[in-house]
Design an enzyme around this catalytic site. Sequence first.
Site, PDB file in Angstrom:
ATOM      1  CB  SER A 128      -0.904   0.019   1.225  1.00 23.20           C
ATOM      2  OG  SER A 128      -1.553   1.269   1.296  1.00 23.20           O
ATOM      3  CG  HIS A 185      -4.795  -0.591   3.906  1.00 16.00           C
ATOM      4  ND1 HIS A 185      -4.978  -0.120   2.608  1.00 16.00           N
ATOM      5  CD2 HIS A 185      -4.007   0.320   4.518  1.00 16.00           C
ATOM      6  CE1 HIS A 185      -4.326   1.024   2.461  1.00 16.00           C
ATOM      7  NE2 HIS A 185      -3.728   1.306   3.602  1.00 16.00           N
ATOM      8  CG  ASN A 186      -7.113  -1.302  -0.564  1.00 17.37           C
ATOM      9  OD1 ASN A 186      -6.099  -1.089   0.105  1.00 17.37           O
ATOM     10  ND2 ASN A 186      -7.072  -1.514  -1.863  1.00 17.37           N
TER      11      ASN A 186
END
Length: 467
Positions: A128, A185-186
């Site tokens: 990320s 996370h996204n």
Amino acid sequence: MRKNDIGVIGLAVMGSNLATNIANHGYFVSVFNRTAQKTKDFLKNHPNKNIIPYFSINDFVNSLSSPRCIILMVQSGIATDNTIQSIIPHLHSNDIIVDGGNSFYQDTIQRHQNLLKKKINFIGMGISGGEYGALTGPAIMPGGDKKIYDIISPIFTSIAAKYNDESCINYIGPDGSGHYVKMVHNGIEYADMQIIAETYTILKNILFLSNQEISEIFNTWNQGELKSYLLDITKNILLKKEGKYDLIDLILDEACSKGTGIWTCQDALNLHESLTMITSSVFSRFLSSLKSQRMLASKILSSPKIIPVLCNQVEFIEQLRQALYLSKIISYAQGFSQLSIASKKYNWNLKFYNIAKIFRSGCIIQADILNHIVKVYKYDNNIINLLLSPYFQSIANSYHISLRSVISYTIQQGISIPTFSSAISYYDGYRTAQSSANLIQAQRDYFGSHTYKRCDKSGIYHTNWLQ
Ligand code: ATR
């Protein structure tokens, strides 16, 4: 002849920046791209003596030292499968394929199993940080066999983002767990973006502030507990000019997505997780894309009359700041709760302390709140919900009134704030000892004899409701 340390396949934005990052750390990197011209353009525009291009898979694989480590930075899905198939015939047993793309975690589990049968090692690695993070230091979430991760970890530890000199990379767990954590996370990123967007709409459409004034408020907030990468870039976005216009006012209000948010929500449904804020953020993007319908409806369906703000402006802005922070807390609580349930279901034994530490730099959701999450999990990996920890419960207990008043006032103005609204609904639902689900159970039993449990005695019951 010298062999190179690592290979990168896929030279689009993420792949080329990651290859450059690795080369900048002194490693020799072999690169290959399906379309040769992209490889030539990349090296013409970013010459680097540590990056060596190859134009056949055979030459590319043979250029690597053993065990060969190859990072795939290609599109997820079929492109990843095709690329794996194209390199398999050239690999030896014990070579290592690292999938650094945004692959769906179930695909990663499947690929891991298939490659194991061929004695080829596989690491599913969430990366990320966008294009800038890939170049300067991303947050990295590797999943797979720990022994294999240990072989490749020096390279990835050196290129990862740093937080107080600590690399933002930690071994996550077996098979698809690295990509799973990246997926959640996204999802958290979707909700973070949506609540900032809802805050912007409130400041714009209720307080009628200019983009510059909103930027100044975000800048002030970004010095305190709300400090985050996303708030920081938003304050910059609002100041960007194009000629005499603010660029933000020229951008069409239809949000796109690449699908990781949808995956997170689909998995929440499978796990029976109340991931309401991320789900609401995904739905908001869908609704935003109905621009022509919204234009039509705006002329047909009525809105309430604007009523003046009930308190003074400074007070309202502080309430909004508190509303944003508490909503952010609730969203992270939901996201980490989902990770916890997935960890149990898939036997991943996730260490949330390590995961929260990874998120503190290099990635899109990096924010000061993560320091508090790190502290919570340092002492208890098994806490069932972040809202129950002392720090977060004290914030919730003092900020929930602000969240309520901002939401109720904004809804009375006819302004859509679905993710803020889902935050308070989850908060109230979660802290409700006696819910209305007794009635749902009675209805289910009435029309379908689905039975129910009782509060006054144990066992399973059915009632003949028509008697
Ligand atoms: P970004 O990093 O910009 O998000 P991406 O769209 O995720 O990029 O990945 C693009 C990469 O996947 C490119 O290297 C692309 O190769 P081409 O330059 O030849 O298009 C690669 N890619 C896409 N589809 C592919 C396929 N079916 N087989 C192999 N590689 C493929």
